[in-house]
Design an enzyme around this catalytic site. Structure first.
Site: not given
Ligand code: CA
Length: 508
Positions: A95, A149
């Protein structure tokens, strides 16, 4: 004569930029289209990026999934039919590295976010030159919605790196809910002491709203019932943004990142059991497809579709270590690895009147969005020149009608290890994570062992997309081309200093 990807030379752009193909006809066609559009609309184009989480290359119908895997995706399939479907689009293996590479146009080894920060770990985008800030300087309204994130520390939060507004959570789905679910974490749920211990860990348990330059405000604690509503509420927020922007004299950038379909999936009530598969992951895919339909409808209803580039993709390959809460990929291995299953992602571009319907196998690295969007914004001069930038301007690949990528080489990095390089249909791999085809549940990804090959492995991705047969001994004719490209790539790291990498973690 056609354009041969092996023999065609690239053009040197600048010492701090990746060399690229220049296809003169495509460039001219793309420039003419953009000039005509700007004359008509009086402004630069808008960009809507819909980035999904851990969705697989094969999940959507347009990639051979959809109905076949028990989760029809009619909205995304329609965009693909009417737009450009890429079969060789690449993310990073997980990610945060992928997202930060889009934001910076730089590989994780340069921006330093090699692994996802979890549970309040330090590190983030702070200190990098980032896309929303540059687009703001070019006159864009910038909106981030959904998953962030890229650092929970204040200076790395979206409203401090160039977004006017942010509505979403700062980390990743599982961190908010896994320890609340008695199925996955009985030892926490049924222990007051452990529950209290987790609650006191230094990560925000809430999702937030923030405006440029300010501290974030908590909206609500992310319990499991709340989590199930997030994608729906975030989509409503983005729909509202799109509607408010209609008629605005400034162009806009909407970065919409869904919660789904990262484990663990708790679909919105009206989608529970809605997929033929009846599984929460598949119901979530149906929900995500519905959200794409809602956002595109908002563009169409407000007359903005023909001035908006839409990009639909996923931030990495499927997470197979949480099977069956996992996606479908026809490729080898999964998220966490540099096998194709880890990094080859679905990618659909749509722009009515500007992008001709087609499918192409041209190489596209998600980080190319950085240079491409700055070009669309008329802001090529804002690409930083004090650091190496890996992004290639792919505007003419998307708009020029020829279907030829401007990228010759794709580089695969496994955290701090240079793993492989691709040119044309060939992938040369010098290091990778091991996988184990006999283990159907934990098929590699984060779980394998880092291995380096004595001589390297060569795969022909047309004959062998699952990377099962090393072709190196018969294909040594390509090795000098490949090794000189690898050497040039390595030299960029010596010539241009990187940020120190974030500490490594067992989470990977
Ligand atoms: Ca991801």
């Amino acid at each position: 004569m056609g354009h041969d990807l092996i023999s065609a030379p690239t053009t040197h752009v600048a010492d701090h930029r990746e060399p690229r193909f220049v296809h003169e006809d495509q460039e001219a066609a793309a420039s003419a289209k953009l000039a005509a559009l700007e004359e008509r609309t009086g402004k630069k184009p808008n960009v809507l990026v819909v980035l999904m989480d851990d969705v697989g290359w094969g999940d959507f119908g347009c990639y051979g999934g959809g109905v076949m895997v028990g989760a029809p995706t009619p909205n995304i399939d329609r965009l693909a039919r009417e737009g450009l479907l890429l079969t060789s689009a690449y993310s990073e293996p997980s990610c945060t590295p992928s997202r930060a590479s889009i934001m910076t146009g730089r590989l994780p080894m340069r921006h330093g976010l090699l692994i996802p920060p979890m549970y309040g770990m330090p590190g983030g985008l702070e200190g990098e030159v980032v896309l929303p800030d540059l687009l703001s300087r070019a006159g864009y309204v910038t909106q981030a919605v959904g998953k962030w994130h890229m650092g929970e520390n204040l200076a790395s939060q979206p409203q401090h790196v160039g977004f006017d507004d942010f509505y979403g959570f700062l980390s990743v789905s599982d961190m908010y809910t896994e320890w609340r679910d008695p199925y996955f974490f009985p030892e926490v749920v049924y222990s007051d002491e452990r529950t209290e211990w987790v609650r006191n860990e230094r990560f925000n348990k809430c999702w937030v709203h923030a405006t440029r330059g300010e501290d974030p405000e908590n909206v609500e604690e992310v319990t499991i019932p709340v989590l199930s509503t997030l994608d729906d509420r975030w989509a409503a927020y983005s729909e509202d943004f799109i509607r408010r922007m209609a008629g605005n004299e400034r162009p806009w950038f909407l970065y919409h990142c869904t919660r789904g379909a990262h484990f663990d999936n708790y679909p919105l009530e009206r989608f529970q059991g809605s997929s033929p598969a009846k599984h929460p992951y598949k119901d979530t895919i149906v929900e995500l497809d519905d959200i794409v339909g809602r956002l595109v409808a908002a563009l169409e209803e407000t007359g903005q579709a023909d001035n908006t580039l839409v990009f639909i993709s996923s931030d990495n390959g499927p997470e197979m270590e949480t099977w069956p809460d996992a996606a479908y990929t026809p490729f080898r291995c999964a998220k966490g690895s540099t096998w194709e299953g880890g990094v080859r992602v679905p990618a659909v571009f749509s722009w009515p009147g500007m992008i001709e319907p087609a499918a192409t196998d041209g190489i596209f690295d998600q980080l190319d969005l950085f240079a491409t969007m700055l070009h669309l914004a008329g802001a090529d001069d804002l690409v930083p020149d004090d650091r190496f930038v890996d992004a290639i301007d792919q505007t003419s690949f998307l708009l020029g009608g020829g279907g030829l990528s401007n990228r010759k080489f794709h580089y695969y990095w496994l955290t701090a290890t240079f793993s492989a390089i691709r040119v044309a249909e060939y992938k040369y791999m010098i290091a990778s994570i091991t996988d184990d085809d006999t283990d159907v549940v934990n098929s590699g990804g984060f779980s394998g062992v880092l291995q380096q090959y004595g001589y390297g492995k060569m795969f022909n991705l047309y004959l062998d997309p699952k990377e099962q047969h090393s072709y190196l001994i018969r294909k040594l004719v390509y090795i000098e081309l490949i090794q000189s490209a690898m050497a040039r790539h390595r030299r960029t790291f010596q010539a241009w200093p990187n940020r120190p990498a974030m500490i490594d973690s067992p989470r990977g």
